[in-house]
Design a protein around this motif. Structure first.
Motif, PDB file in Angstrom:
ATOM      1  N   ALA A  66      23.631  58.822 -67.255  1.00  0.00           N
ATOM      2  CA  ALA A  66      22.550  58.056 -66.618  1.00  0.00           C
ATOM      3  C   ALA A  66      22.147  56.935 -67.554  1.00  0.00           C
ATOM      4  O   ALA A  66      21.927  57.152 -68.736  1.00  0.00           O
ATOM      5  CB  ALA A  66      21.347  58.956 -66.351  1.00  0.00           C
ATOM      6  N   LYS A  67      22.062  55.740 -66.999  1.00  0.00           N
ATOM      7  CA  LYS A  67      21.645  54.588 -67.813  1.00  0.00           C
ATOM      8  C   LYS A  67      20.397  53.997 -67.179  1.00  0.00           C
ATOM      9  O   LYS A  67      20.367  53.741 -65.969  1.00  0.00           O
ATOM     10  CB  LYS A  67      22.779  53.560 -67.829  1.00  0.00           C
ATOM     11  CG  LYS A  67      22.493  52.349 -68.702  1.00  0.00           C
ATOM     12  CD  LYS A  67      23.693  51.400 -68.646  1.00  0.00           C
ATOM     13  CE  LYS A  67      23.787  50.427 -69.779  1.00  0.00           C
ATOM     14  NZ  LYS A  67      22.858  49.466 -70.038  1.00  0.00           N
ATOM     15  N   LEU A  68      19.385  53.802 -67.982  1.00  0.00           N
ATOM     16  CA  LEU A  68      18.161  53.191 -67.478  1.00  0.00           C
ATOM     17  C   LEU A  68      18.357  51.678 -67.457  1.00  0.00           C
ATOM     18  O   LEU A  68      18.834  51.100 -68.425  1.00  0.00           O
ATOM     19  CB  LEU A  68      16.992  53.563 -68.396  1.00  0.00           C
ATOM     20  CG  LEU A  68      15.616  53.449 -67.766  1.00  0.00           C
ATOM     21  CD1 LEU A  68      15.443  54.467 -66.658  1.00  0.00           C
ATOM     22  CD2 LEU A  68      14.535  53.640 -68.823  1.00  0.00           C
ATOM     23  N   GLU A 115      20.967  55.156 -72.542  1.00  0.00           N
ATOM     24  CA  GLU A 115      21.707  56.007 -71.615  1.00  0.00           C
ATOM     25  C   GLU A 115      21.845  57.403 -72.191  1.00  0.00           C
ATOM     26  O   GLU A 115      21.708  57.619 -73.396  1.00  0.00           O
ATOM     27  CB  GLU A 115      23.044  55.388 -71.206  1.00  0.00           C
ATOM     28  CG  GLU A 115      24.107  55.261 -72.238  1.00  0.00           C
ATOM     29  CD  GLU A 115      25.431  54.770 -71.613  1.00  0.00           C
ATOM     30  OE1 GLU A 115      25.427  53.910 -70.719  1.00  0.00           O
ATOM     31  OE2 GLU A 115      26.482  55.266 -72.043  1.00  0.00           O
ATOM     32  N   THR A 116      22.074  58.359 -71.309  1.00  0.00           N
ATOM     33  CA  THR A 116      22.121  59.743 -71.748  1.00  0.00           C
ATOM     34  C   THR A 116      23.088  60.543 -70.882  1.00  0.00           C
ATOM     35  O   THR A 116      23.471  60.107 -69.805  1.00  0.00           O
ATOM     36  CB  THR A 116      20.706  60.361 -71.691  1.00  0.00           C
ATOM     37  OG1 THR A 116      20.695  61.537 -72.485  1.00  0.00           O
ATOM     38  CG2 THR A 116      20.307  60.735 -70.270  1.00  0.00           C
ATOM     39  N   TYR A 127      21.270  54.039 -63.364  1.00  0.00           N
ATOM     40  CA  TYR A 127      22.632  53.937 -62.872  1.00  0.00           C
ATOM     41  C   TYR A 127      23.363  55.224 -63.277  1.00  0.00           C
ATOM     42  O   TYR A 127      23.403  55.574 -64.450  1.00  0.00           O
ATOM     43  CB  TYR A 127      23.322  52.705 -63.474  1.00  0.00           C
ATOM     44  CG  TYR A 127      24.791  52.603 -63.155  1.00  0.00           C
ATOM     45  CD1 TYR A 127      25.226  52.653 -61.834  1.00  0.00           C
ATOM     46  CD2 TYR A 127      25.736  52.464 -64.156  1.00  0.00           C
ATOM     47  CE1 TYR A 127      26.573  52.584 -61.527  1.00  0.00           C
ATOM     48  CE2 TYR A 127      27.098  52.385 -63.861  1.00  0.00           C
ATOM     49  CZ  TYR A 127      27.500  52.442 -62.544  1.00  0.00           C
ATOM     50  OH  TYR A 127      28.835  52.370 -62.236  1.00  0.00           O
ATOM     51  N   LEU A 128      23.874  55.961 -62.295  1.00  0.00           N
ATOM     52  CA  LEU A 128      24.558  57.230 -62.568  1.00  0.00           C
ATOM     53  C   LEU A 128      26.068  57.067 -62.421  1.00  0.00           C
ATOM     54  O   LEU A 128      26.526  56.400 -61.505  1.00  0.00           O
ATOM     55  CB  LEU A 128      24.097  58.330 -61.597  1.00  0.00           C
ATOM     56  CG  LEU A 128      22.610  58.662 -61.507  1.00  0.00           C
ATOM     57  CD1 LEU A 128      22.411  59.892 -60.612  1.00  0.00           C
ATOM     58  CD2 LEU A 128      22.000  58.909 -62.875  1.00  0.00           C
ATOM     59  N   ARG A 129      26.795  57.686 -63.337  1.00  0.00           N
ATOM     60  CA  ARG A 129      28.257  57.698 -63.182  1.00  0.00           C
ATOM     61  C   ARG A 129      28.826  58.978 -63.773  1.00  0.00           C
ATOM     62  O   ARG A 129      28.146  59.680 -64.531  1.00  0.00           O
ATOM     63  CB  ARG A 129      28.884  56.468 -63.836  1.00  0.00           C
ATOM     64  CG  ARG A 129      28.659  56.372 -65.324  1.00  0.00           C
ATOM     65  CD  ARG A 129      29.278  55.085 -65.884  1.00  0.00           C
ATOM     66  NE  ARG A 129      28.757  54.795 -67.203  1.00  0.00           N
ATOM     67  CZ  ARG A 129      29.204  55.344 -68.334  1.00  0.00           C
ATOM     68  NH1 ARG A 129      30.184  56.230 -68.303  1.00  0.00           N
ATOM     69  NH2 ARG A 129      28.658  55.033 -69.497  1.00  0.00           N
ATOM     70  N   ARG A 130      30.072  59.260 -63.397  1.00  0.00           N
ATOM     71  CA  ARG A 130      30.751  60.432 -63.952  1.00  0.00           C
ATOM     72  C   ARG A 130      31.107  60.140 -65.405  1.00  0.00           C
ATOM     73  O   ARG A 130      31.579  59.058 -65.734  1.00  0.00           O
ATOM     74  CB  ARG A 130      32.028  60.717 -63.170  1.00  0.00           C
ATOM     75  CG  ARG A 130      31.763  61.365 -61.830  1.00  0.00           C
ATOM     76  CD  ARG A 130      33.075  61.496 -61.063  1.00  0.00           C
ATOM     77  NE  ARG A 130      32.839  62.046 -59.733  1.00  0.00           N
ATOM     78  CZ  ARG A 130      32.837  63.354 -59.467  1.00  0.00           C
ATOM     79  NH1 ARG A 130      33.047  64.230 -60.425  1.00  0.00           N
ATOM     80  NH2 ARG A 130      32.615  63.774 -58.237  1.00  0.00           N
ATOM     81  N   GLY A 160      29.510  60.864 -55.355  1.00  0.00           N
ATOM     82  CA  GLY A 160      29.702  61.993 -56.260  1.00  0.00           C
ATOM     83  C   GLY A 160      29.126  61.798 -57.649  1.00  0.00           C
ATOM     84  O   GLY A 160      29.382  62.592 -58.544  1.00  0.00           O
ATOM     85  N   SER A 161      28.326  60.751 -57.836  1.00  0.00           N
ATOM     86  CA  SER A 161      27.782  60.520 -59.179  1.00  0.00           C
ATOM     87  C   SER A 161      26.597  61.433 -59.479  1.00  0.00           C
ATOM     88  O   SER A 161      26.177  61.546 -60.620  1.00  0.00           O
ATOM     89  CB  SER A 161      27.400  59.044 -59.353  1.00  0.00           C
ATOM     90  OG  SER A 161      26.490  58.637 -58.356  1.00  0.00           O
ATOM     91  N   GLY A 162      26.049  62.074 -58.447  1.00  0.00           N
ATOM     92  CA  GLY A 162      24.992  63.060 -58.683  1.00  0.00           C
ATOM     93  C   GLY A 162      23.633  62.687 -58.127  1.00  0.00           C
ATOM     94  O   GLY A 162      22.645  63.384 -58.371  1.00  0.00           O
ATOM     95  N   LYS A 163      23.577  61.637 -57.332  1.00  0.00           N
ATOM     96  CA  LYS A 163      22.294  61.165 -56.797  1.00  0.00           C
ATOM     97  C   LYS A 163      21.619  62.219 -55.926  1.00  0.00           C
ATOM     98  O   LYS A 163      20.433  62.499 -56.066  1.00  0.00           O
ATOM     99  CB  LYS A 163      22.516  59.881 -55.972  1.00  0.00           C
ATOM    100  CG  LYS A 163      23.264  58.796 -56.700  1.00  0.00           C
ATOM    101  CD  LYS A 163      23.489  57.566 -55.837  1.00  0.00           C
ATOM    102  CE  LYS A 163      24.413  57.742 -54.637  1.00  0.00           C
ATOM    103  NZ  LYS A 163      25.834  57.916 -54.993  1.00  0.00           N
ATOM    104  N   THR A 164      22.409  62.800 -55.004  1.00  0.00           N
ATOM    105  CA  THR A 164      21.853  63.811 -54.102  1.00  0.00           C
ATOM    106  C   THR A 164      21.510  65.090 -54.866  1.00  0.00           C
ATOM    107  O   THR A 164      20.458  65.700 -54.640  1.00  0.00           O
ATOM    108  CB  THR A 164      22.840  64.116 -52.958  1.00  0.00           C
ATOM    109  OG1 THR A 164      22.965  62.936 -52.158  1.00  0.00           O
ATOM    110  CG2 THR A 164      22.350  65.262 -52.081  1.00  0.00           C
ATOM    111  N   GLN A 165      22.382  65.468 -55.796  1.00  0.00           N
ATOM    112  CA  GLN A 165      22.132  66.698 -56.567  1.00  0.00           C
ATOM    113  C   GLN A 165      20.823  66.585 -57.355  1.00  0.00           C
ATOM    114  O   GLN A 165      20.075  67.559 -57.454  1.00  0.00           O
ATOM    115  CB  GLN A 165      23.298  66.985 -57.517  1.00  0.00           C
ATOM    116  CG  GLN A 165      24.638  67.222 -56.807  1.00  0.00           C
ATOM    117  CD  GLN A 165      24.580  68.360 -55.811  1.00  0.00           C
ATOM    118  OE1 GLN A 165      24.040  69.430 -56.098  1.00  0.00           O
ATOM    119  NE2 GLN A 165      25.102  68.140 -54.616  1.00  0.00           N
ATOM    120  N   LEU A 166      20.549  65.414 -57.894  1.00  0.00           N
ATOM    121  CA  LEU A 166      19.288  65.213 -58.604  1.00  0.00           C
ATOM    122  C   LEU A 166      18.111  65.327 -57.632  1.00  0.00           C
ATOM    123  O   LEU A 166      17.095  65.945 -57.943  1.00  0.00           O
ATOM    124  CB  LEU A 166      19.286  63.858 -59.329  1.00  0.00           C
ATOM    125  CG  LEU A 166      17.998  63.472 -60.055  1.00  0.00           C
ATOM    126  CD1 LEU A 166      17.553  64.545 -61.045  1.00  0.00           C
ATOM    127  CD2 LEU A 166      18.162  62.119 -60.781  1.00  0.00           C
TER     128      LEU A 166
END
Ligand code: GTP
Ligand code: MG
Length: 328
Positions: free
Chosen positions: A302-304, A314-315, A291-294, A122-128
């Motif tokens: 998102a952290k590069l 990160e942003t 690295y994606l997180r809620r 659910g961190s958004g990988k698929t949505q991206l």
């Protein structure tokens, strides 16, 4: 004899060493050598944090040296103008969020590169991935690559309905957008590997494929090589797969976006408990790794991680009905 000497000299001139890299003097080179890093290749495959620690240099110096080593190695196989030309046809795909694009260097994900997103459920990988599959179809002036997407789905998570919503949000015709996404279900890691060859063929045949999404990169490998003694086999196969992917990215000038899960290792008491599957093998092969997180209030962070070209920032971005955006 004189000719022999000349040849020797020429060879000597061409063989660049660690001290030819910016920021690497004899003292640092000696430190690296004692850690088993003798040449440009050895340094080029390191992550900036590894190098910073091993050599006792700052993060910026480490990044610069790695970038230079990677560039020099490529320059060994082509002339400078060829290298320049090779970069000229690189294209970009907007993520849908300006903040996320900026994190990735300004224009989103790029061709001839692998961009990896790893993170929890659910961190958004698929949505991206779904958002990119829509945005790649935009004309260049609107942040797309005017092309089609291939979606390799290993987990059955591709949702046409989500594509329609995302297409709608940018004013595109949902049915046309769906037609330009070629979905393939990969049933196991062998199948996943074979599909790469098929994509290269399709590009050769004239399909304007500009983006390849692999969601997920590692799930099959993880499931099939789960035994205790199988880790080395798994890593070797993953390594080969990533190598093939990079070749596809460069030869076919496509952008590659891959998703990756994180390990929850209850036995692990020290260090970062959110480690990406495949570890360094995947990390070194990915050109950009996020690295994606809620985040707070339903946002995503998102952290590069360890990019040789960009700072580790990160942003914040959002996932809305219209896909990845700068706000909810
Ligand atoms: P795994 O594949 O399970 O590892 O997770 P993932 O990182 O791929 O998660 P995914 O990208 O599927 O994110 C799912 C989350 O996106 C949901 O929990 C929602 O928070 C959000 N999401 C999905 N669809 C919508 C939508 O239509 N509107 C909004 N606002 N959010 C959505
Ligand atoms: Mg997913």
């Amino acid at each position: 004899m004189a000719k022999e000497e000349e040849k020797e000299k020429e060879k000597g001139d061409k063989e660049l060493g660690l001290t030819d890299l910016p920021g690497i003097g004899p003292g640092i080179a000696a430190k690296l050598e004692s850690a088993g890093i003798y040449d440009l290749m050895g340094l080029a495959v390191m992550s900036p944090s590894d190098l910073a620690e091993t050599a006792g240099v700052g993060a910026a110096v480490a990044r610069k040296a790695i970038q230079a080593a990677r560039q020099m190695m490529q320059l060994g196989f082509m002339s400078g103008d060829e290298f320049d030309k090779k970069r000229q046809d690189v294209h970009y795909i907007t993520t849908g969020s300006k903040a996320l694009n900026d994190l990735l260097g300004g224009k989103g994900i790029e061709s001839k590169a692998i961009t990896e997103a790893y993170g929890a459920f659910g961190s958004g990988k698929t949505q991206l991935g779904l958002t990119l599959a829509v945005n790649v179809q935009l004309p260049k002036e609107n942040g797309g690559s005017n092309g089609k997407a291939v979606y390799i789905d290993t987990e059955g998570t591709f949702r046409p309905e989500r594509i329609r919503q995302i297409a709608d949000s940018i004013g595109a015709n949902p049915e046309k957008v769906l037609k330009n996404i070629l979905v393939a279900r990969a049933f196991n890691s062998d199948h996943q590997m074979l599909l790469i060859d098929r994509i290269a063929e399709m590009v050769k045949e004239g399909e304007p494929i500009k983006l390849v999404i692999i969601d997920s990169l590692t799930a099959h490998f993880r499931a099939e090589f789960s035994g205790r003694g199988q880790l080395a086999d798994r890593q070797q196969r993953l390594n080969r797969y990533l190598h093939d992917l990079m070749k596809l990215a460069e030869k076919s000038n496509v952008a590659i976006y891959v998703t990756n899960q994180v390990m929850s290792n209850p036995a692990m008491m020290f260090g970062d408990p959110t480690t990406a599957i495949g570890g360094n093998i995947v990390g070194h092969a990915s050109t950009y790794r996020m690295y994606l997180r809620r985040g707070k209030q339903g946002s995503r962070v998102a952290k590069l991680i360890d990019s040789p070209n960009l700072p580790d920032n990160e942003t914040v971005f959002w996932i809305s009905e219209g896909g990845v955006k700068d706000e909810a």
